[in-house]
Motif scaffolding. Structure first.
Motif, PDB file in Angstrom:
ATOM      1  N   ARG A   5       0.831  -1.213   0.000  1.00 57.29           N
ATOM      2  CA  ARG A   5       0.000   0.000   0.000  1.00 57.29           C
ATOM      3  C   ARG A   5       0.858   1.253   0.000  1.00 57.29           C
ATOM      4  O   ARG A   5       0.579   2.218  -0.726  1.00 57.29           O
ATOM      5  CB  ARG A   5      -0.910   0.015   1.221  1.00 57.29           C
ATOM      6  N   LEU A   6       1.889   1.242   0.814  1.00 59.56           N
ATOM      7  CA  LEU A   6       2.788   2.395   0.885  1.00 59.56           C
ATOM      8  C   LEU A   6       3.419   2.662  -0.470  1.00 59.56           C
ATOM      9  O   LEU A   6       3.445   3.799  -0.946  1.00 59.56           O
ATOM     10  CB  LEU A   6       3.865   2.166   1.953  1.00 59.56           C
ATOM     11  N   ARG A   7       3.934   1.619  -1.107  1.00 54.58           N
ATOM     12  CA  ARG A   7       4.571   1.794  -2.420  1.00 54.58           C
ATOM     13  C   ARG A   7       3.576   2.285  -3.467  1.00 54.58           C
ATOM     14  O   ARG A   7       3.912   3.120  -4.305  1.00 54.58           O
ATOM     15  CB  ARG A   7       5.218   0.488  -2.869  1.00 54.58           C
ATOM     16  N   LEU A   8       2.366   1.792  -3.408  1.00 53.57           N
ATOM     17  CA  LEU A   8       1.332   2.237  -4.342  1.00 53.57           C
ATOM     18  C   LEU A   8       1.056   3.727  -4.169  1.00 53.57           C
ATOM     19  O   LEU A   8       1.030   4.486  -5.149  1.00 53.57           O
ATOM     20  CB  LEU A   8       0.041   1.444  -4.141  1.00 53.57           C
ATOM     21  N   ALA A  13       1.660   9.403  -5.804  1.00 49.47           N
ATOM     22  CA  ALA A  13       2.097  10.759  -5.456  1.00 49.47           C
ATOM     23  C   ALA A  13       3.176  11.240  -6.426  1.00 49.47           C
ATOM     24  O   ALA A  13       3.169  12.403  -6.850  1.00 49.47           O
ATOM     25  CB  ALA A  13       2.618  10.798  -4.024  1.00 49.47           C
ATOM     26  N   GLY A  14       4.084  10.361  -6.790  1.00 49.12           N
ATOM     27  CA  GLY A  14       5.128  10.726  -7.744  1.00 49.12           C
ATOM     28  C   GLY A  14       4.559  11.083  -9.102  1.00 49.12           C
ATOM     29  O   GLY A  14       5.010  12.042  -9.743  1.00 49.12           O
ATOM     30  N   LEU A  15       3.568  10.345  -9.547  1.00 48.13           N
ATOM     31  CA  LEU A  15       2.932  10.650 -10.833  1.00 48.13           C
ATOM     32  C   LEU A  15       2.197  11.987 -10.787  1.00 48.13           C
ATOM     33  O   LEU A  15       2.257  12.773 -11.739  1.00 48.13           O
ATOM     34  CB  LEU A  15       1.968   9.525 -11.216  1.00 48.13           C
ATOM     35  N   THR A  16       1.518  12.247  -9.684  1.00 41.46           N
ATOM     36  CA  THR A  16       0.819  13.525  -9.531  1.00 41.46           C
ATOM     37  C   THR A  16       1.811  14.681  -9.495  1.00 41.46           C
ATOM     38  O   THR A  16       1.604  15.725 -10.118  1.00 41.46           O
ATOM     39  CB  THR A  16      -0.057  13.512  -8.266  1.00 41.46           C
ATOM     40  N   TYR A  17       2.915  14.482  -8.784  1.00 41.49           N
ATOM     41  CA  TYR A  17       3.945  15.515  -8.709  1.00 41.49           C
ATOM     42  C   TYR A  17       4.540  15.792 -10.087  1.00 41.49           C
ATOM     43  O   TYR A  17       4.742  16.953 -10.464  1.00 41.49           O
ATOM     44  CB  TYR A  17       5.030  15.094  -7.722  1.00 41.49           C
ATOM     45  N   SER A  18       4.790  14.746 -10.858  1.00 39.44           N
ATOM     46  CA  SER A  18       5.363  14.956 -12.190  1.00 39.44           C
ATOM     47  C   SER A  18       4.377  15.702 -13.090  1.00 39.44           C
ATOM     48  O   SER A  18       4.786  16.521 -13.917  1.00 39.44           O
ATOM     49  CB  SER A  18       5.799  13.642 -12.823  1.00 39.44           C
ATOM     50  N   LEU A  19       3.071  15.452 -12.938  1.00 42.40           N
ATOM     51  CA  LEU A  19       2.083  16.188 -13.707  1.00 42.40           C
ATOM     52  C   LEU A  19       2.083  17.662 -13.311  1.00 42.40           C
ATOM     53  O   LEU A  19       1.996  18.549 -14.165  1.00 42.40           O
ATOM     54  CB  LEU A  19       0.693  15.574 -13.509  1.00 42.40           C
TER      55      LEU A  19
END
Length: 79
Positions: A5-8, A13-19
């Motif tokens: 769950r943590l990794r997911l 969050a990383g994908l949202t940040y990159s957007l």
């Protein structure tokens, strides 16, 4: 289970940040004044595809990334 769950959530969050960071790039390239991050992404989608603001605001980040996958190809950022 909790590690998965943590990794997911970290990946999401990383994908949202990159957007968000891609929105900063769009803002600079398009000359948007006082608009950056996700708002710049939304404005770009409105202007590019002639979608209504309400439609774009209803889009999930995953859908925005899908639509912008060609534009985002090779996009990297540095902190």
């Amino acid at each position: 289970m909790n590690e998965i769950r943590l990794r997911l959530h970290q990946a999401e969050a990383g994908l949202t940040y990159s957007l968000e960071r891609f929105g900063d790039k769009l803002s600079a390239e398009q000359g948007y004044d006082n608009i950056d991050g996700i708002e710049a992404v939304r404005l770009y989608l409105i202007r590019t595809y002639h979608w209504t603001p309400s439609y774009v605001k209803s889009m999930a980040a995953e859908d925005m990334r899908f639509v912008l996958n060609v534009e985002m190809k090779g996009f990297t950022f540095r902190d």
